[in-house]
Design a protein around this motif. Structure first.
Motif, short mmCIF file in Angstrom:
data_model
loop_
_atom_site.label_atom_id
_atom_site.label_comp_id
_atom_site.label_asym_id
_atom_site.label_seq_id
_atom_site.Cartn_x
_atom_site.Cartn_y
_atom_site.Cartn_z
N GLN A 1 2.87 -14.89 -2.96
CA GLN A 1 2.71 -15.21 -1.53
C GLN A 1 1.72 -14.29 -0.84
OE1 GLN A 1 6.09 -14.39 0.91
NE2 GLN A 1 7.01 -12.96 -0.55
N PHE A 2 1.50 -13.10 -1.40
CA PHE A 2 0.58 -12.18 -0.74
C PHE A 2 -0.76 -12.13 -1.48
CE2 PHE A 2 4.83 -10.42 0.25
CZ PHE A 2 4.85 -10.87 1.56
N GLU A 3 -1.07 -13.18 -2.18
CA GLU A 3 -2.32 -13.25 -2.92
C GLU A 3 -3.49 -12.98 -1.99
OE1 GLU A 3 -3.48 -13.52 -6.71
OE2 GLU A 3 -1.56 -14.39 -6.16
N GLY A 4 -4.33 -12.08 -2.41
CA GLY A 4 -5.56 -11.84 -1.63
C GLY A 4 -5.38 -10.88 -0.49
N LYS A 5 -4.13 -10.48 -0.20
CA LYS A 5 -3.94 -9.48 0.88
C LYS A 5 -4.07 -8.10 0.27
CE LYS A 5 -1.86 -12.04 4.33
NZ LYS A 5 -1.86 -11.90 5.77
N GLY A 6 -4.91 -7.28 0.85
CA GLY A 6 -5.06 -5.93 0.34
C GLY A 6 -4.15 -4.98 1.08
N GLU A 7 -4.56 -3.74 1.11
CA GLU A 7 -3.83 -2.73 1.86
C GLU A 7 -4.00 -2.95 3.37
OE1 GLU A 7 -1.72 -0.63 2.04
OE2 GLU A 7 -1.27 -0.07 -0.02
N ALA A 8 -3.12 -2.33 4.11
CA ALA A 8 -3.26 -2.37 5.56
C ALA A 8 -4.41 -1.46 5.99
CB ALA A 8 -1.97 -1.90 6.22
N SER A 9 -4.67 -1.38 7.27
CA SER A 9 -5.81 -0.61 7.73
C SER A 9 -5.62 0.87 7.41
CB SER A 9 -5.98 -0.80 9.24
OG SER A 9 -5.58 0.35 9.91
N PRO A 10 -6.71 1.55 7.13
CA PRO A 10 -6.58 2.98 6.75
C PRO A 10 -5.90 3.80 7.84
CG PRO A 10 -8.88 2.31 7.00
CD PRO A 10 -8.07 1.07 7.04
N PHE A 11 -6.02 3.37 9.08
CA PHE A 11 -5.33 4.10 10.15
C PHE A 11 -3.84 4.21 9.86
CE2 PHE A 11 -8.83 3.39 13.25
CZ PHE A 11 -8.92 4.69 13.68
N MET A 12 -3.32 3.19 9.17
CA MET A 12 -1.90 3.23 8.87
C MET A 12 -1.63 3.82 7.50
SD MET A 12 -0.37 -0.23 10.51
CE MET A 12 -1.68 -1.38 10.29
N VAL A 13 -2.46 3.47 6.56
CA VAL A 13 -2.16 3.89 5.19
C VAL A 13 -2.31 5.40 5.03
CG1 VAL A 13 -2.85 3.66 2.79
CG2 VAL A 13 -2.80 1.66 4.26
N VAL A 14 -3.34 5.95 5.63
CA VAL A 14 -3.56 7.38 5.46
C VAL A 14 -2.38 8.19 6.00
CG1 VAL A 14 -5.02 9.31 6.11
CG2 VAL A 14 -6.05 7.17 5.36
N PRO A 15 -1.92 7.95 7.22
CA PRO A 15 -0.78 8.74 7.69
C PRO A 15 0.45 8.60 6.80
CG PRO A 15 -1.76 7.59 9.52
CD PRO A 15 -2.43 7.09 8.29
N LEU A 16 0.71 7.39 6.36
CA LEU A 16 1.95 7.26 5.59
C LEU A 16 1.82 7.92 4.23
CD1 LEU A 16 2.01 4.73 3.28
CD2 LEU A 16 1.86 3.39 5.36
N THR A 17 0.61 7.94 3.70
CA THR A 17 0.41 8.66 2.45
C THR A 17 0.61 10.15 2.66
OG1 THR A 17 -1.26 7.01 1.97
CG2 THR A 17 -1.15 8.90 0.51
N ILE A 18 0.04 10.61 3.77
CA ILE A 18 0.18 12.05 4.04
C ILE A 18 1.65 12.43 4.15
CG2 ILE A 18 -0.25 13.84 5.75
CD1 ILE A 18 -2.89 12.48 6.34
N THR A 19 2.42 11.65 4.90
CA THR A 19 3.82 12.03 5.06
C THR A 19 4.55 11.96 3.74
OG1 THR A 19 4.33 9.76 5.68
CG2 THR A 19 4.02 11.34 7.47
N ALA A 20 4.19 11.00 2.92
CA ALA A 20 4.84 10.93 1.61
C ALA A 20 4.51 12.16 0.78
CB ALA A 20 4.40 9.66 0.89
#
Lengths: 94, 81, 124, 503, 498, 170
Positions: E448-467
């Motif tokens: 169902q999520f075919e072709g959807k990539g990651e969310a915007s870096p504004f979101m991905v970067v912070p969540l990676t940092i917190t992880a």
């Protein structure tokens, strides 16, 4: 309720000084703590202070003149009040 | 002697007061009220308060009476209570 | 008992008047009657003050050579008299304003009976 | 011979009266002159009150002998910190409302602006006289001046206004007459009309039913004037049907001054111990206040008109003051006095907001307010928000701190009823203020929240009221924050010196 | 009891007001989003920097103090940056920076309305949180506590639909009632002791009140702070408030607001009542019982939630009670664990919320059952989610392990076997409600999520940092900020041990 | 009350009586120092004279004495006379209303007070007279037959249960 009120009031008056007794506190020259009492002072000194025999006038317009000023202003206020409440357009000169 | 006069006046006061409140014709009520104030003035004078009595007579019986009549003239005269 | 009556009957009469006036102001339904009650009420308080100023065997508070001022008991107490002059005037002022209000009410609603007035006001 | 600054006592009192008399001289077409007289004289007396307050706090109370006669003979003005404080509150509020009222009065009372200002100044002067005088009968005279002016101001308004004014007049007269009757009893018992003398004589004389009756009658009469709980009936209608400026003038100050008389009577004229021991007068006052707080709040919730809601909220807020007086303790008094100031500012601000809304929208019905109101008048609503938060009693606005002192006072006496009432009423305040805030700031139920409505919102033009109306509103709103932060200063330097020795 | 050396410094004050000062700028630049968000970020960075400057002093045992003015007779509006306060402030302000970045991505990605109001309220909330952290006495605490309530109200009702307004009302009703109880309780304490200062070891003493009086007082204050801390049965506003935008849920409803609540619980236990009083009147048992019940019940309820954010919300409710439980143990390990859990839960839960937000914005999915195969579309996000889930469960090497370890040690120390049981049981429950998400994301196949990539870096970067931070703080608990030392220092100061 | 009376007796009697009353009023003000009376009573008497004229001759009578429009400003002047006297004493360094503080050369303090009182009584008299007349005028400002306009209740729904007869002419 009004009857109860009347009863209470009459009960309270029983503890007032008797009427007409010249010994009542307000007719004394000095009160319980030794200060002069106004009524006696007025009787004794009104003529000396203002050369006016009618003590009531002196008290009215000199000793307690601010009361009287207040009284005049009350009357004035009543005039203004009636003006505000009742008068219409008559003063409209435009 | 003096206080007999006073008692009569007091009784008159009570009578006129009750009368003023109980009559159904407001004009009569106003008249009773004027009588009340006038009796009051007499009582003041009998107690030696001549200034007060004089004022009460001029004002209570005079001016207030006129105001009463003017007000009733401007409004209504009858009442149910 | 007679003594008590003699000393206090005036006060009792005044209190009765007071309650009559209060009755007129609070219980009567006609607004004009309320004003009459008000007049009675105010005057009874004035009477109380004047009665308090009274002294047996004293003369009016106007200077009289026959009565020396040194003896205070010779003259009635002028202070309550003065106060009551003011109180009377205040009373007149209030009555005047009350009448003005009555006329204004009558102009607006055409009645001075409280129940009808309430009814007509609710219609607004 | 005398310090010229002591003339400030009479300097507070005179400007409003002269202002009123001079204002009445203007013909209708010169009504701006009357307005100017009102603003100038209230400003003058405001300045004088502040000066007097500073003087009374620094140099001690001033006893000003009018006519140069010693007190039992003549009348004296007493300008102690308490009196000067109340003067400053009363005059300050009126001053701002006058500045605000210029155009509103002309619109709301056409052709009668001149007597309106005159009556308003007379009201102010009467209240100041009540506060300043040290003579029982003189107080009655001033009481009647202010009452008469109050009746007149209340009587103009919509069609129902005269009826509410008449009811106010009847009850007000009963109140004032009870007061006078009480004065008669005290006078006959003690022989003096001077409050100070009475205070000295009563303990020497010992207890007497007549003296007690006098005290009770005075408190009863003043309670009526103050709209204390079971005697509050006149207030809501009177405030509602009057014009908005008239309400804005009367509401913040009228009941406060009655509260002042209560404080004076219960704590200065009578020994607090006497009050507490002979009859549980203070307790009764406190419980009545508590009942009024709850009742007023509940009634306020039930109202649909902003003005009427504010009127009932006044009943409730007066209850706080009565509660503080009823505590009969330093904290209670601090709470009561501080709340007087806070409530005056809050109510003035809220009623000015009410006026602004009425000016722009033509109504003040809560159910017809919506977010366009806020878009049209953002600053007015901001002031409303601050005042509402203060009414609820959230820090750091002023309202919180008066409640804080009342809470302290309640704990001190372990009075859990008062404590509960304070807590509950704050919650009720939340209900009736957030009801309005929600309407104004948020969308109503089910309304679409999309780009179209956003554009629609953007289409609403901002039409804030004119600067002369906006400035006082905002100033009062901002001063609520300042008062909140400065309350410790006020309490320590101004209110503490007021506390009578007996407490 | 170690007497902390105090020095006067205005830094706590500036740290507090910097975001407040930013608010007018944010409002003023409402029509220029870039500028507006610049102000937000600027304030966040300055605030964090200011808080960091306090850190060295605190680690040396010195307390920065700043008395602003006398707020009420006898009580000053005083800011004291003691170890506990700085600990909390570092977390809150540090995560604000990340949340601000994330907000920009989220709010724009989601086309939210009223972004200006959002950012302004956010800034004020942060000020209030820092104020709570630095409060030197109970009245100051209350002031900022109420300020926080008001500032977060617009965030809760942000979407302005019926549900949001109802949630807002509920939130206000709970929070303001709580605030009033706090005020009443504070009045009582002031009446008894004449002071409201937070004192390590408490201001109340045995014998000041009868046992029942002390319990009533404890309940008043506990209810006051527990509402924000989400302790059952006062938690119900929190899941309801999940209608707010996700960054709000993330920072405020996982870190700032709710942590203010439990921060308050710890303050009450350690700095107002003090261990002796808590122990003597059985107050700690009361607290422990409530906390334990909350942990188990909330975890069970979380199991039944299909909406991801609501599931996380109940998880938050459960984890907040860990902290209260730690405080209730009244020993050094318990306190340390509880306080440490403030930081560990913050990083973990914010990670999870960030992930949930990214999923909502990017995939428009809110329910757990709709996430089949999402992990393949958003590998970074789901990896981070897995890390957070592991941490909450208490598995090493995520920092959740650390705090839970200390909590367990504390309960052993106190001989509280029931507490230990609760902790272990809840660990299992955590696993039960969090791992299905990871499982569905990675291992349930769906295109169902075919072709959807990651969310915007504004979101991905912070969540990676917190992880990443979650891992780092487990392996090196003292790295960067010395959080572990701070936590144990607080425990020592409260308990009077060295 | 608002219009000229039709009875010649009333007209003549009231005209004569009004003047006597007013004269007496002035006497009462001036002689208040020696006998009962003063500004208030005198003012009330003066007002009674004017009101009597207006009752008999209609609202336009005696406008030269107290004109309806100027009544309130006149009252204001009367009160200002009173309050201003106090201000003068203040200017001479005394307390407010301390007439004795005004240094009038050649006159002793009690006599200064005597004249101070007189001045004040005039102020009272003026204010009281004008206000009492003004209230009377205001009360009759709209004759009963015109008062339907401007806010009377809806006549169709209102059976008008009140008497509308003029009580004075019965």
């Amino acid at each position: 309720m009004l009857v109860v009120f009347a009863g209470l009031m009459i009960y309270a008056t029983l503890h007032l000084p008797e009427r007409g007794n010249p010994e009542a506190p307000m007719h004394q020259e000095l009160n319980l703590v030794g200060k002069p009492v106004a009524g006696a002072y007025f009787i004794q000194n009104a003529y000396r202070d203002a050369a006016t025999p009618n003590m009531v006038t002196v008290v009215l317009a000199d000793y307690r003149s601010v009361d009287t000023l207040g009284e005049v202003i009350v009357v004035f206020t009543a005039g203004v009040a009636c003006f505000l409440i009742l008068r219409r357009r008559e003063t409209d000169d435009s | 002697m003096n206080w007999l006069v006073e008692i009569v006046l007091y009784l008159l006061l009570l009578t006129t007061a009750l009368l003023a409140l109980s009559v159904r014709d407001l004009l009569a009520g106003a008249a009773a009220a004027t009588a009340f104030t006038f009796t009051m003035a007499l009582l003041f004078i009998s107690m030696g308060a001549i200034d007060v009595g004089f004022t009460e007579a001029v004002v209570g019986a005079g001016i207030v009476g006129v105001y009463f009549f003017a007000a009733i003239y401007q409004t209504s005269r009858g009442t149910r209570d | 008992m007679i003594e008590l009556l003699h000393d206090y009957y005036a006060y009792w009469a005044i209190m009765l008047l007071l309650v009559i006036g209060l009755y007129g102001m609070l219980i009567k339904k006609n607004l004009m009657k309320k004003v009459i009650g008000m007049v009675i009420f105010q005057n009874s308080i004035i009477l109380l003050f004047v009665a308090a100023a009274f002294k047996w065997d004293a003369t009016v508070p106007v200077l009289d050579a026959a009565h020396p001022t040194e003896n205070v008991a010779n003259y009635l107490n002028p202070l309550p008299h003065t106060l009551m002059l003011t109180a009377i005037v205040v009373g007149v002022a209030i009555v005047g304003v009350a009448f003005a209000l009555l006329i204004a009410i009558y102009r607006n609603f055409g009645t001075l009976e409280e129940p009808e007035l309430m009814e007509r006001m609710r219609g607004e | 011979m005398t310090d010229p600054w002591t003339h400030l006592a009479v300097g507070i009192l005179l400007p409003p009266f002269f202002g009123a008399l001079v204002a009445a001289l203007f013909p209708d077409r010169r009504r701006n002159g009357a307005w100017l007289a009102a603003v100038v004289s209230s400003g003058l007396t405001f300045a004088a009150s502040l000066g007097g307050l500073a003087y009374a706090v620094i140099e001690g109370p001033v006893r000003y002998h009018l006519g140069g006669w010693q007190p039992p003979m003549g009348i004296e003005l007493v300008m102690d910190p308490l009196a000067a404080f109340f003067c400053a509150v009363v005059t300050g509020m009126t001053f701002f409302v006058f500045i605000h009222g210029r155009s509103v009065v002309e619109r709301e009372t056409p052709h009668k602006a001149v007597p309106f200002y005159s009556a308003a100044l007379l009201l102010l002067g009467g209240l100041l006289g009540i506060v300043l005088t040290g003579d029982l009968f003189n107080l009655y005279v001033f009481l009647e001046i202010s009452s008469l002016a109050g009746y007149a101001l209340v009587a103009i308004g919509d069609r129902r206004a005269p009826v509410s004014a008449f009811r106010y007049l009847i009850l007000g007269t009963i109140g004032a007459s009870f007061y006078l009757l009480g004065v008669a009893f005290l006078f006959m018992e003690t022989g003096s009309l001077n409050m100070n003398d009475v205070a000295e004589v009563v303990p020497v004389m010992g207890e007497s039913p007549a003296t007690l009756a006098g005290l009770v009658l005075i408190v009863l009469g003043i309670g009526l004037k103050m709209a204390l709980f079971p005697m509050h009936g006149w207030l809501s209608d009177a405030y509602t049907y009057a014009t908005s400026t008239a309400t804005a003038i009367i509401a913040p100050i009228g009941t406060k001054v009655a509260a002042y008389v209560l404080i004076r009577t219960c704590f200065h004229m009578f020994d607090p111990e006497f009050v507490r021991a002979e009859i549980p007068l203070a307790d009764i006052l406190g419980y009545l206040g508590a009942a009024g707080i709850v009742w007023g709040s509940i009634m306020a919730i039930a109202q649909n008109d902003l003005k009427r809601m504010l009127a009932f909220s006044s009943v409730s807020q007066v209850g706080y003051i009565a509660l503080g007086v009823g505590l009969a303790s330093p904290y209670g008094l601090i709470g009561a006095v501080l709340h007087t100031l806070n409530h005056a500012v809050m109510k003035a601000c809220l009623f000015l907001v009410n006026t602004n809304l009425h000016q722009r929208l033509g109504h003040t019905r809560i159910d017809r307010l919506d977010r366009t109101t806020r878009i049209r008048m953002p600053w007015t609503m901001a002031a409303f928000t601050v005042a509402a938060i203060s009414m609820i009693g959230l820090p750091p606005t002023a309202g919180f701190f008066s409640k804080w002192y009342l809470v302290l006072g309640s704990w001190e006496q372990a009075n859990y009823v008062f404590l509960g009432v304070i807590v509950i009423s704050s919650l009720l305040n939340v209900v009736y203020f957030f009801r309005v805030l929600e309407k104004v700031y948020l969308r109503s139920d089910g309304e679409a929240y999309d780009d179209a409505s956003e554009r629609e919102d953007a289409g609403v033009r901002r039409e804030e009221v004119r600067a002369s109306m906006l400035f006082p509103t905002l100033f009062l709103g901002a001063s609520l924050l300042v008062l909140g932060l400065a309350n410790a200063y006020i309490v320590i330097h101004v209110i503490r010196p007021m506390i009578p020795a007996g407490l | 009891m170690p007497i902390a050396e105090t020095y006067s410094s205005s830094i706590p004050f500036w740290a507090l007001v910097v975001s407040l000062l930013a608010t007018p700028f944010i409002l003023w630049s409402s029509r220029r989003p870039n500028l507006r968000e610049f102000w937000t970020l600027l304030a966040a960075v300055i605030k964090f920097a200011l808080v960091l400057t306090l850190l060295p002093g605190v680690r040396e045992g010195r307390v920065a103090e700043f008395v602003l003015l006398e707020i009420a007779e006898g009580i000053e509006l005083s800011l004291r940056a003691d170890a506990f306060g700085v600990f909390f402030a570092v977390i809150a302000s540090g995560l604000w920076i990340l949340t601000s970045f994330y907000s920009i991505g989220y709010m724009r990605g989601h086309h939210e309305k009223k972004q200006t109001r959002y950012f302004a309220s956010f800034a004020v909330s942060l000020s209030a949180t820092i104020g709570i952290a630095f409060s030197g006495n109970l009245l100051t605490f209350i002031i900022f506590y109420e300020m926080l309530t008001l500032a977060t109200y617009p965030l809760v009702v942000h979407s302005e639909n019926r549900e949001a307004i109802r949630a807002g009302r509920q939130y206000l009703a709970y929070a303001l009632t709580a605030g009033l109880l706090l005020v009443a309780g504070a009045g009582w304490i002031y009446q008894m002791t004449g002071t409201l200062d937070f004192t390590p070891g408490g201001v109340l003493e045995e014998g000041m009140l009868s046992a029942s009086g002390m319990r009533v007082l404890f309940f008043m204050l506990l209810i006051g702070v527990a509402v924000k801390g989400g302790i059952m049965p006062l938690h119900s506003w929190l899941p309801a408030a999940m209608v707010a935008p996700t960054p709000v849920s993330a920072l405020l409803h996982a870190v700032a607001v709710v942590k203010s609540g439990v921060f308050g619980v710890v303050r009450m236990v350690g700095f107002v009542f003090g261990p002796e009083v808590m122990g003597a009147y059985g107050l700690s048992t009361i607290l422990a019982v409530f906390a334990g019940i909350t942990i188990v019940l909330a975890s069970l309820i979380a199991l039944r939630q299909n909406n991801l954010k609501r599931r996380l919300a109940y998880s938050t409710v459960a984890h907040l009670s860990y902290i209260a439980l730690g405080a209730a143990l009244l020993n050094a390990d318990g306190f340390t664990g509880g306080i440490l859990h403030i930081s560990t839960h913050a990083t973990m839960k914010i990670t999870l919320f960030f992930c949930a937000g990214a999923i909502i914005v990017h995939l428009h999915r809110e329910n757990v059952t709709d996430l089949d195969g999402a992990g393949r579309a958003m590998p970074w996000t789901f990896t981070a989610f897995a890390i957070g889930a592991m941490g909450l469960t208490g598995l090493p090497p995520i920092n959740g392990f650390l705090s839970k370890w200390f909590l367990c040690m504390g309960s052993l120390d106190a001989g509280a076997w029931a507490v230990l049981g609760v902790l272990l049981l809840s660990g299992l429950l955590n696993a039960a409600y969090l791992f299905p998400v990871v499982y569905r994301g990675f291992f349930c196949f769906s295109n169902q999520f075919e072709g959807k990539g990651e969310a915007s870096p504004f979101m991905v970067v912070p969540l990676t940092i917190t992880a990443v931070l979650s891992i780092v703080f487990c392996l090196f608990p003292n790295v960067l900020f010395g959080l572990f030392d701070l936590a144990s220092a607080v425990a020592d100061s409260v308990l009077g041990t060295h | 009350m608002t219009h000229k009376s039709v009875s010649i007796i009333i007209l003549v009697a009231s005209r004569a009586l009004a003047r006597v009353i007013q004269l007496f009023g002035i006497y009462v003000i001036i002689h208040g120092h020696y006998s009962p009376g003063g500004g208030f009573q005198g003012g009330a008497l003066l007002a009674a004279g004017v009101i009597l004229m207006r009752m008999a001759y209609g609202r336009e009578a005696s406008q030269s004495e107290v004109s309806t429009g100027a009544a309130i400003p006149l009252a204001s002047i009367g009160a200002l006379l009173f309050a201003g006297t106090g201000l003068i004493t203040l200017a001479f360094g005394g307390h407010y209303m301390d007439y004795g503080a005004v240094p009038v050369p050649g006159i002793e303090e009690p006599i200064v007070r005597y004249y101070g009182i007189l001045l004040v009584e005039f102020g009272i008299g003026l204010a009281v007279m004008t206000v009492l007349v003004a209230i009377f005028d205001d009360m009759l400002s709209v004759p009963p037959e015109e008062r339907v306009e401007g806010g009377a209740p809806d006549e169709s729904s209102d059976p008008v249960p009140v008497e509308r007869r003029n009580p004075m002419t019965r």
